[in-house]
Enzyme design. Sequence first.
Site, PDB file in Angstrom:
ATOM      1  N   ASP A  13       0.796  -1.234   0.000  1.00 40.41           N
ATOM      2  CA  ASP A  13       0.000   0.000   0.000  1.00 40.41           C
ATOM      3  C   ASP A  13       0.827   1.282   0.000  1.00 40.41           C
ATOM      4  OD1 ASP A  13       0.713  -0.985   2.542  1.00 40.41           O
ATOM      5  OD2 ASP A  13      -0.888   0.098   3.561  1.00 40.41           O
ATOM      6  N   GLU A  25      -0.584  -2.491   4.980  1.00 37.25           N
ATOM      7  CA  GLU A  25       0.365  -2.490   6.102  1.00 37.25           C
ATOM      8  C   GLU A  25       0.205  -1.221   6.929  1.00 37.25           C
ATOM      9  OE1 GLU A  25       3.386  -1.928   8.781  1.00 37.25           O
ATOM     10  OE2 GLU A  25       3.264  -0.596   7.063  1.00 37.25           O
TER      11      GLU A  25
HETATM   12 ZN   LIG Z   1       4.908   3.386   6.398  1.00 35.40          ZN
HETATM   13 ZN   LIG Z   2       6.435   0.724   5.324  1.00 35.12          ZN
END
Ligand SMILES: [Zn+2]
Ligand SMILES: [Zn+2]
Length: 438
Positions: A116, A174
């Site tokens: 991401d 994440e």
């Molecule tokens: Zn980050």
């Molecule tokens: Zn990262």
Amino acid sequence: MMLRSNLALPLALFLAALAADALTKSPAPVGASASREEEIARAAESLRAKLIETRRDFHMRPELSNREERTSRVIAEKLRALGLDEVKTGVGKYGVVALLKGSQPGGVVAVRADMDALPIQETINVAYKSRNDGVKHACGHDAHMTIELGVAEVLSKMRDQIRGSIKFIFQPAEEGAPRGERGGAKFMIEEGCLENPRPSAIFGLHVMPNIEVGQIGYNSGPAMASSDRFSITVRGKKVHGAYPHDGIDTVVVAAECVTALQTIRSRRINTQEPLVITLGSIHGGNRFNIIADEVKLEGTMRTLNEEVRAKAIEMMKQTLAGVTSAYGASYEIEFVSNTPMTYNDPALVEATLPMMRRIAGDKNVISPRPQMGAEDFSLYQKVIPGFFYFLGVGNKAKGITAMIHTPEFDIDEESLIVGVKVMSNVLLDYLDREASRK
Ligand SMILES: [Zn+2]
Ligand SMILES: [Zn+2]
């Protein structure tokens, strides 16, 4: 062995010279693995243009957490084209999991990359500038995916030298899923990414601009902090601003709470233990002459020690209870998300380091202080031993120094080749050790 001919002295000198030379390098590997390292190095070098192109493609088309639709599609297409054995999509929303089976029997090892981007407007003027307004790969996950794909490409052509299988995990979100959505490592683990087959260890890396390109940073034990996101509500009583004694002023109470919470760090937890309590937002009241009956505060807490973390959570509750009750106010605190500490298994680190040093060079493998940033890679490490290391992407001479999560962040793309070389060798080296243990 004694040498008796008149060649003894020159030969002895020659041997001594060889030994001295050996001392300056990590021990040379035996036959097959030396040529394997060369083969990986050649393959990684020949991928240079492709790696840069792949990274730039991801960089120009960044997608936010849990919105990695195109990214996921591109990854799955590339893995299928490489002929990987099982390419599963839709794991933990847009996650992709693939398996590469070696032609020799052995164990299973996993490698993970996150996918991401962040809601940050890119400000650097480069040919590969983000084309998605307000969104940027500012944490280097474009490089992480590129390297993992590069490793898959290199190793997919070396099946005869793989003892066991390699599981490639591409993980969305994440940075944290939007509120109310499941996501990240937790969701992928719940959806079985560490099962069928179950790896016995997992590796991952993160780009780091304050480490120079060519270098690798690592920590044995705590590597990145635990992160707890919390939200606090202070409740009082609304009244006309001219008559505060008839109400309970939550603005004043909240101000005292902000100050008191900072004393947990400064006065109550051992000064040698890293701890951060940050209140990042505070909102309350709706008019200048009305006493606010509610204030909301949000923040994050970071530590490198589970005991400190538990203690600090308890102290936050105590502090809020004490301060609010002194004014007749009340409070609520909710820990809305948490990520445990990234903890690198010391035995795994120890066993991996010689290979890292051989590939990157002894002096290029460094051990900086642990980071107070957090990583949901830690959740995999709660299930199996893992090693998360830092890949140098900075280059002071070229002016590439901006930190991650900034609008100016960029990487020295030479790091992509280094990343592929190191990770490919680390994975095969792990499988070798596993196979010889059996
Ligand atoms: Zn980050
Ligand atoms: Zn990262």
